[in-house]
Design an enzyme around this catalytic site. Sequence first.
Site, PDB file in Angstrom:
ATOM      1  N   TYR A 267       0.855  -1.018   0.007  1.00  0.00           N
ATOM      2  CA  TYR A 267      -0.081   0.093   0.086  1.00  0.00           C
ATOM      3  C   TYR A 267       0.867   1.338   0.186  1.00  0.00           C
ATOM      4  O   TYR A 267       1.670   1.376   0.648  1.00  0.00           O
ATOM      5  CB  TYR A 267      -0.821  -0.164   1.218  1.00  0.00           C
ATOM      6  CG  TYR A 267      -2.384  -0.022   0.918  1.00  0.00           C
ATOM      7  CD1 TYR A 267      -2.852   1.034   0.122  1.00  0.00           C
ATOM      8  CD2 TYR A 267      -2.988  -1.356   0.951  1.00  0.00           C
ATOM      9  CE1 TYR A 267      -4.397   0.951  -0.331  1.00  0.00           C
ATOM     10  CE2 TYR A 267      -4.514  -1.259   0.696  1.00  0.00           C
ATOM     11  CZ  TYR A 267      -5.023  -0.169   0.068  1.00  0.00           C
ATOM     12  OH  TYR A 267      -6.333  -0.232  -0.303  1.00  0.00           O
TER      13      TYR A 267
ATOM     14  N   GLU B 207      -0.673   4.791  -0.462  1.00  0.00           N
ATOM     15  CA  GLU B 207      -1.372   5.966  -0.777  1.00  0.00           C
ATOM     16  C   GLU B 207      -0.356   7.272  -0.313  1.00  0.00           C
ATOM     17  O   GLU B 207       0.281   7.383   0.578  1.00  0.00           O
ATOM     18  CB  GLU B 207      -2.511   5.978   0.286  1.00  0.00           C
ATOM     19  CG  GLU B 207      -3.632   5.171  -0.280  1.00  0.00           C
ATOM     20  CD  GLU B 207      -4.856   5.051   0.754  1.00  0.00           C
ATOM     21  OE1 GLU B 207      -4.893   6.121   1.586  1.00  0.00           O
ATOM     22  OE2 GLU B 207      -5.693   4.345   0.694  1.00  0.00           O
TER      23      GLU B 207
ATOM     24  N   ASP C  38      -6.996  14.337 -24.271  1.00  0.00           N
ATOM     25  CA  ASP C  38      -6.716  12.545 -23.792  1.00  0.00           C
ATOM     26  C   ASP C  38      -6.186  11.733 -24.968  1.00  0.00           C
ATOM     27  O   ASP C  38      -6.567  11.895 -26.053  1.00  0.00           O
ATOM     28  CB  ASP C  38      -8.211  12.228 -23.585  1.00  0.00           C
ATOM     29  CG  ASP C  38      -8.152  10.652 -23.376  1.00  0.00           C
ATOM     30  OD1 ASP C  38      -7.121  10.026 -23.494  1.00  0.00           O
ATOM     31  OD2 ASP C  38      -9.416  10.191 -23.120  1.00  0.00           O
TER      32      ASP C  38
ATOM     33  N   THR D 289      -3.623   6.553 -21.650  1.00  0.00           N
ATOM     34  CA  THR D 289      -3.313   5.245 -20.923  1.00  0.00           C
ATOM     35  C   THR D 289      -1.737   4.678 -21.324  1.00  0.00           C
ATOM     36  O   THR D 289      -1.471   5.384 -22.345  1.00  0.00           O
ATOM     37  CB  THR D 289      -4.239   4.147 -21.897  1.00  0.00           C
ATOM     38  OG1 THR D 289      -4.035   4.164 -23.309  1.00  0.00           O
ATOM     39  CG2 THR D 289      -5.798   4.489 -21.365  1.00  0.00           C
TER      40      THR D 289
ATOM     41  N   LYS E 213      -1.805   1.229 -25.059  1.00  0.00           N
ATOM     42  CA  LYS E 213      -2.184   1.162 -26.334  1.00  0.00           C
ATOM     43  C   LYS E 213      -1.028   1.319 -27.196  1.00  0.00           C
ATOM     44  O   LYS E 213      -0.132   0.584 -27.106  1.00  0.00           O
ATOM     45  CB  LYS E 213      -3.565   2.184 -26.604  1.00  0.00           C
ATOM     46  CG  LYS E 213      -4.449   2.078 -25.718  1.00  0.00           C
ATOM     47  CD  LYS E 213      -5.814   2.844 -26.020  1.00  0.00           C
ATOM     48  CE  LYS E 213      -6.744   3.320 -24.806  1.00  0.00           C
ATOM     49  NZ  LYS E 213      -7.702   2.537 -24.571  1.00  0.00           N
TER      50      LYS E 213
ATOM     51  N   ARG F  53      -1.205  -2.172 -18.354  1.00  0.00           N
ATOM     52  CA  ARG F  53      -2.641  -1.490 -18.527  1.00  0.00           C
ATOM     53  C   ARG F  53      -2.471  -0.211 -17.175  1.00  0.00           C
ATOM     54  O   ARG F  53      -2.144  -0.681 -16.290  1.00  0.00           O
ATOM     55  CB  ARG F  53      -3.536  -2.147 -18.180  1.00  0.00           C
ATOM     56  CG  ARG F  53      -3.839  -3.544 -18.776  1.00  0.00           C
ATOM     57  CD  ARG F  53      -5.111  -4.186 -19.011  1.00  0.00           C
ATOM     58  NE  ARG F  53      -6.156  -3.530 -19.340  1.00  0.00           N
ATOM     59  CZ  ARG F  53      -6.489  -3.305 -20.757  1.00  0.00           C
ATOM     60  NH1 ARG F  53      -5.910  -4.159 -21.489  1.00  0.00           N
ATOM     61  NH2 ARG F  53      -7.535  -2.521 -21.253  1.00  0.00           N
TER      62      ARG F  53
HETATM   63  N1  PLP Z   1      -9.571   7.753 -23.417  1.00  0.00           N
HETATM   64  C1  PLP Z   1      -9.514   7.206 -24.258  1.00  0.00           C
HETATM   65  C2  PLP Z   1      -9.666   8.019 -25.531  1.00  0.00           C
HETATM   66  C3  PLP Z   1      -9.903   5.825 -24.522  1.00  0.00           C
HETATM   67  O1  PLP Z   1      -9.902   5.177 -26.043  1.00  0.00           O
HETATM   68  C4  PLP Z   1      -9.864   4.941 -23.597  1.00  0.00           C
HETATM   69  C5  PLP Z   1     -10.065   3.437 -23.874  1.00  0.00           C
HETATM   70  O2  PLP Z   1     -10.398   2.954 -24.780  1.00  0.00           O
HETATM   71  C6  PLP Z   1      -9.957   5.517 -22.415  1.00  0.00           C
HETATM   72  C7  PLP Z   1      -9.768   6.751 -22.197  1.00  0.00           C
HETATM   73  C8  PLP Z   1     -10.206   4.554 -21.246  1.00  0.00           C
HETATM   74  O3  PLP Z   1      -8.985   3.875 -20.623  1.00  0.00           O
HETATM   75  P1  PLP Z   1      -9.378   2.557 -19.866  1.00  0.00           P
HETATM   76  O4  PLP Z   1      -9.856   1.484 -20.434  1.00  0.00           O
HETATM   77  O5  PLP Z   1      -7.680   2.171 -19.361  1.00  0.00           O
HETATM   78  O6  PLP Z   1      -9.747   3.063 -18.594  1.00  0.00           O
END
Ligand code: PLP
Length: 482
Positions: free
Chosen positions: A68, A70, A245, A274, A277, A283
């Site tokens: 842990y 935090e 994002d 993320t 990908k 992950r």
């Molecule tokens: N943001 C975008 C643009 C995504 O394509 C995705 C996943 O498909 C996410 C966020 C969410 O990611 P996670 O599945 O790791 O929560």
Amino acid sequence: MSAESLAKSASTAYDAMLDVIAAVEPRVAQATRQELTDQRSSLKLIASENYASPAVLLTMGTWFSDKYAEGTVGHRFYAGCQNVDTVEALAAEHARELFGAPYAYAQPHSGIDANLVAFWSILAHRVETPTLERLGAKNVNELSEADWEQLRHEFGNQRLLGMSLDSGGHLTHGFRPNISGKMFHQQQYGTDPETGLLDYDVVAAKAREFRPLVLVAGYSAYPRRVNFAKMREIADEVGATLMVDMAHFAGLVAGKVFTGDEDPVPFAHITTTTTHKSLRGPRGGLVLAQEEFAADVDRGCPMVLGGPLSHVMAAKAVALAEARQPSFQAYAQDIADNAKALAEGFLTRDAKLVTGGTDNHIVLLDVTSFGLTGRQAESALLDAGVVTNRNSVPHDPNGAWYTSGVRLGTPALTTRGFGRDEFDKVAELIVDVLANTTPNNTSAGAPSKATYTLADGVADRVKAQSAELLDKHPLYPGLVLS
Ligand code: PLP
């Protein structure tokens, strides 16, 4: 160490791991083995997936999972976090260096968590702090019940403008059923109905009218690049915070395929991603921020997160170190070149693509010209060993469940070493499957949106041709399980 001896070590490690698991629950060991076999023997074209290296995968399977931690680096609410501090600081350092970001936060467990951290950091910075100042409080602990009521009132109804789901945005970009569409008063911008392309004038007009606190850019299924300088101009004009994002295309940013106006990091106040990908890590999620937002993002725990996944942060550090190698830039360029080859492969075979092509890692195939829904196309392709996912196309007549498209991505097969000719062959195989699939009729005599018939022999023919490609480019070469 040579690639050969590394693969030998990984084989030994995985054999031992599977033995240890099998001694407790053999069915898990068996499913784990089978997953490798299945991934090795199918054409993986899911745009959000990849194959992380054995180094990244092995890093996740350790005793860091038991700890842990935090808090933040050097400031934990648990004792004994010195080693977690080391790996979290390394992950953040690699992320800052790789993306040229002033600040990086490696704790989010996933992309959605990273976006939640970003949203609440923006609310804390832009709403909570001024409200506290006005109420004469140093922090939330000093608020009375009446002050809390005031703060809740000021938090509520903040506005967010993001890309709509059917134009390629993500659930977290203000989609109504998602928390982002519930905690914010949201509006969405779409793509041009004719071209499928983003129209910055339309985004700007919406932003002027709606005046969002947060402008979200980024996508899950838009096959083109975005001009983030323009998005920042729009955000500045209306006083919005720009959040990008880059979950899908972080690998292309890391690999310097997206530079200048296409690199979101210098333009966004906060960038989220993320790590699993195109970035090819474990992950997980990551938040990058300009100095102005660093202290707010750093409060991800306790704001939205609990204990970080220390084993995954360690794996993020390893993956980000890999992405800093020059070979990653060649990989990222191959992802984009291969996507172009895949798109050209479809266009020369008269298939229809949303936006007419690609300039990132995604190809969005409109399957209505084959007389199919996305769901039928996805299932028929899977029957032939081609793993994809159905996806809405802009203004999709078949809705979000059946859809009219199939989203394809090149990061995974590019990791296996597929090149342009092989992606052209992949387009040929996909067209072969779809051209030989017909919708069944429902009992009422109308074409079904779900069931279909794939002509005899096609699945076997395509699997045999895929096997030739896959054998040429083995997944985890040299990794042999006993
Ligand atoms: N943001 C975008 C643009 C995504 O394509 C995705 C996943 O498909 C996410 C966020 C969410 O990611 P996670 O599945 O790791 O929560």
